[in-house]
Design a protein around this motif. Structure first.
Motif, mmCIF file in Angstrom:
data_model
loop_
_atom_site.group_PDB
_atom_site.id
_atom_site.type_symbol
_atom_site.label_atom_id
_atom_site.label_comp_id
_atom_site.label_asym_id
_atom_site.label_seq_id
_atom_site.Cartn_x
_atom_site.Cartn_y
_atom_site.Cartn_z
ATOM 1 N N GLY A 115 44.996 43.239 48.901
ATOM 2 C CA GLY A 115 44.442 42.435 49.577
ATOM 3 C C GLY A 115 43.000 41.943 49.094
ATOM 4 O O GLY A 115 42.322 41.241 49.976
ATOM 5 N N VAL A 116 42.605 42.369 47.930
ATOM 6 C CA VAL A 116 41.360 41.878 47.585
ATOM 7 C C VAL A 116 41.722 40.838 46.606
ATOM 8 O O VAL A 116 42.363 40.245 45.616
ATOM 9 C CB VAL A 116 41.367 42.678 46.489
ATOM 10 N N HIS A 117 40.650 39.160 47.457
ATOM 11 C CA HIS A 117 40.868 38.265 46.358
ATOM 12 C C HIS A 117 39.846 37.330 45.982
ATOM 13 O O HIS A 117 39.233 36.586 46.132
ATOM 14 C CB HIS A 117 41.361 37.498 47.989
ATOM 15 N N ASP A 118 37.758 38.227 46.107
ATOM 16 C CA ASP A 118 37.630 38.032 45.408
ATOM 17 C C ASP A 118 36.853 38.936 44.085
ATOM 18 O O ASP A 118 37.761 39.791 43.925
ATOM 19 C CB ASP A 118 35.967 37.786 46.779
ATOM 20 N N LEU A 119 35.757 38.178 43.632
ATOM 21 C CA LEU A 119 35.693 38.759 42.162
ATOM 22 C C LEU A 119 35.129 40.195 42.043
ATOM 23 O O LEU A 119 35.483 40.954 40.990
ATOM 24 C CB LEU A 119 34.648 37.754 41.295
ATOM 25 N N PRO A 120 34.082 39.703 43.249
ATOM 26 C CA PRO A 120 33.304 41.487 43.194
ATOM 27 C C PRO A 120 34.391 42.489 43.567
ATOM 28 O O PRO A 120 34.443 43.634 43.164
ATOM 29 C CB PRO A 120 32.465 41.527 44.440
ATOM 30 N N GLY A 121 35.100 42.354 44.379
ATOM 31 C CA GLY A 121 36.284 43.189 44.812
ATOM 32 C C GLY A 121 37.281 43.423 43.075
ATOM 33 O O GLY A 121 37.920 44.680 44.111
ATOM 34 N N LEU A 122 37.795 42.246 42.706
ATOM 35 C CA LEU A 122 37.922 43.015 42.236
ATOM 36 C C LEU A 122 37.991 43.614 40.862
ATOM 37 O O LEU A 122 38.217 44.512 40.685
ATOM 38 C CB LEU A 122 39.210 41.476 41.422
ATOM 39 N N VAL A 123 36.424 43.436 40.628
ATOM 40 C CA VAL A 123 36.192 44.563 39.404
ATOM 41 C C VAL A 123 36.095 45.873 39.773
ATOM 42 O O VAL A 123 36.686 47.012 39.772
ATOM 43 C CB VAL A 123 34.703 43.891 39.409
ATOM 44 N N GLU A 124 35.375 45.844 41.661
ATOM 45 C CA GLU A 124 35.703 47.206 41.849
ATOM 46 C C GLU A 124 36.477 48.189 41.706
ATOM 47 O O GLU A 124 36.582 49.132 41.415
ATOM 48 C CB GLU A 124 34.930 46.966 43.954
ATOM 49 N N ALA A 125 37.522 46.854 42.257
ATOM 50 C CA ALA A 125 39.397 47.887 42.190
ATOM 51 C C ALA A 125 39.362 47.881 40.885
ATOM 52 O O ALA A 125 40.340 49.631 40.654
ATOM 53 C CB ALA A 125 40.217 46.750 43.016
ATOM 54 N N LEU A 126 39.273 47.191 40.077
ATOM 55 C CA LEU A 126 39.562 47.579 38.664
ATOM 56 C C LEU A 126 39.111 49.416 38.160
ATOM 57 O O LEU A 126 39.529 49.614 37.363
ATOM 58 C CB LEU A 126 39.214 46.649 37.429
ATOM 59 N N ASN A 127 37.440 49.185 38.311
ATOM 60 C CA ASN A 127 36.391 49.931 37.552
ATOM 61 C C ASN A 127 37.701 51.152 38.481
ATOM 62 O O ASN A 127 37.222 52.062 37.909
ATOM 63 C CB ASN A 127 34.994 50.120 38.125
ATOM 64 N N ARG A 128 37.827 51.652 39.955
ATOM 65 C CA ARG A 128 38.839 52.523 40.721
ATOM 66 C C ARG A 128 39.496 52.982 40.013
ATOM 67 O O ARG A 128 39.569 54.533 40.048
ATOM 68 C CB ARG A 128 38.657 51.828 42.436
ATOM 69 N N ASN A 129 40.307 51.696 39.440
ATOM 70 C CA ASN A 129 41.957 52.340 38.880
ATOM 71 C C ASN A 129 41.658 53.115 37.744
ATOM 72 O O ASN A 129 42.165 53.590 37.091
ATOM 73 C CB ASN A 129 42.354 51.002 38.937
ATOM 74 N N LEU A 143 34.558 49.618 28.570
ATOM 75 C CA LEU A 143 32.960 49.724 29.413
ATOM 76 C C LEU A 143 33.419 49.752 30.495
ATOM 77 O O LEU A 143 34.452 48.996 30.788
ATOM 78 C CB LEU A 143 31.996 48.933 28.684
ATOM 79 N N PRO A 144 32.727 49.971 31.733
ATOM 80 C CA PRO A 144 33.300 49.879 32.589
ATOM 81 C C PRO A 144 33.263 48.124 33.452
ATOM 82 O O PRO A 144 33.021 47.488 32.379
ATOM 83 C CB PRO A 144 32.427 50.444 33.309
ATOM 84 N N TRP A 145 33.980 47.600 33.911
ATOM 85 C CA TRP A 145 34.284 46.276 34.316
ATOM 86 C C TRP A 145 33.002 45.746 35.202
ATOM 87 O O TRP A 145 32.172 46.068 36.327
ATOM 88 C CB TRP A 145 35.165 45.656 35.357
ATOM 89 N N THR A 146 31.940 44.578 35.019
ATOM 90 C CA THR A 146 31.193 43.194 35.766
ATOM 91 C C THR A 146 32.123 42.519 35.840
ATOM 92 O O THR A 146 32.863 41.610 35.266
ATOM 93 C CB THR A 146 29.997 43.246 35.132
ATOM 94 N N GLU A 147 31.881 41.577 36.513
ATOM 95 C CA GLU A 147 31.963 40.069 37.061
ATOM 96 C C GLU A 147 31.501 39.346 35.541
ATOM 97 O O GLU A 147 32.435 38.428 34.833
ATOM 98 C CB GLU A 147 30.203 39.394 38.120
#
Length: 72
Positions: A34-48, A56-60
């Protein structure tokens, strides 16, 4: 006249790398969750736990840069 058909990889210039496959899978999982915005996607990638191409960790900003390179 030949029949038209969809060839999903018709623009691909080379086989994908393992990293690209893993990144694509992680992005698909985020969208499925259900993630459909860039901040949420970056957060999900880092959590993954999948780092960006530089390790490095993902940023926008670095997500946009990586997608520009991968999509070229």
């Amino acid at each position: 006249m030949t029949d038209r058909y969809l060839e999903p990889n018709q623009a691909r210039q080379r086989p994908t790398t393992t990293y690209e496959d893993l990144l694509g899978d992680a992005i698909e999982r985020a969208f499925a969750a259900g993630v459909h915005d860039l901040p949420g996607l970056v957060e999900a990638l880092n959590r993954n736990g999948l780092a960006n191409p530089d390790g490095l960790p993902w940023t926008e900003a670095n997500y946009r840069e990586a997608m520009a390179v991968l999509g070229a």
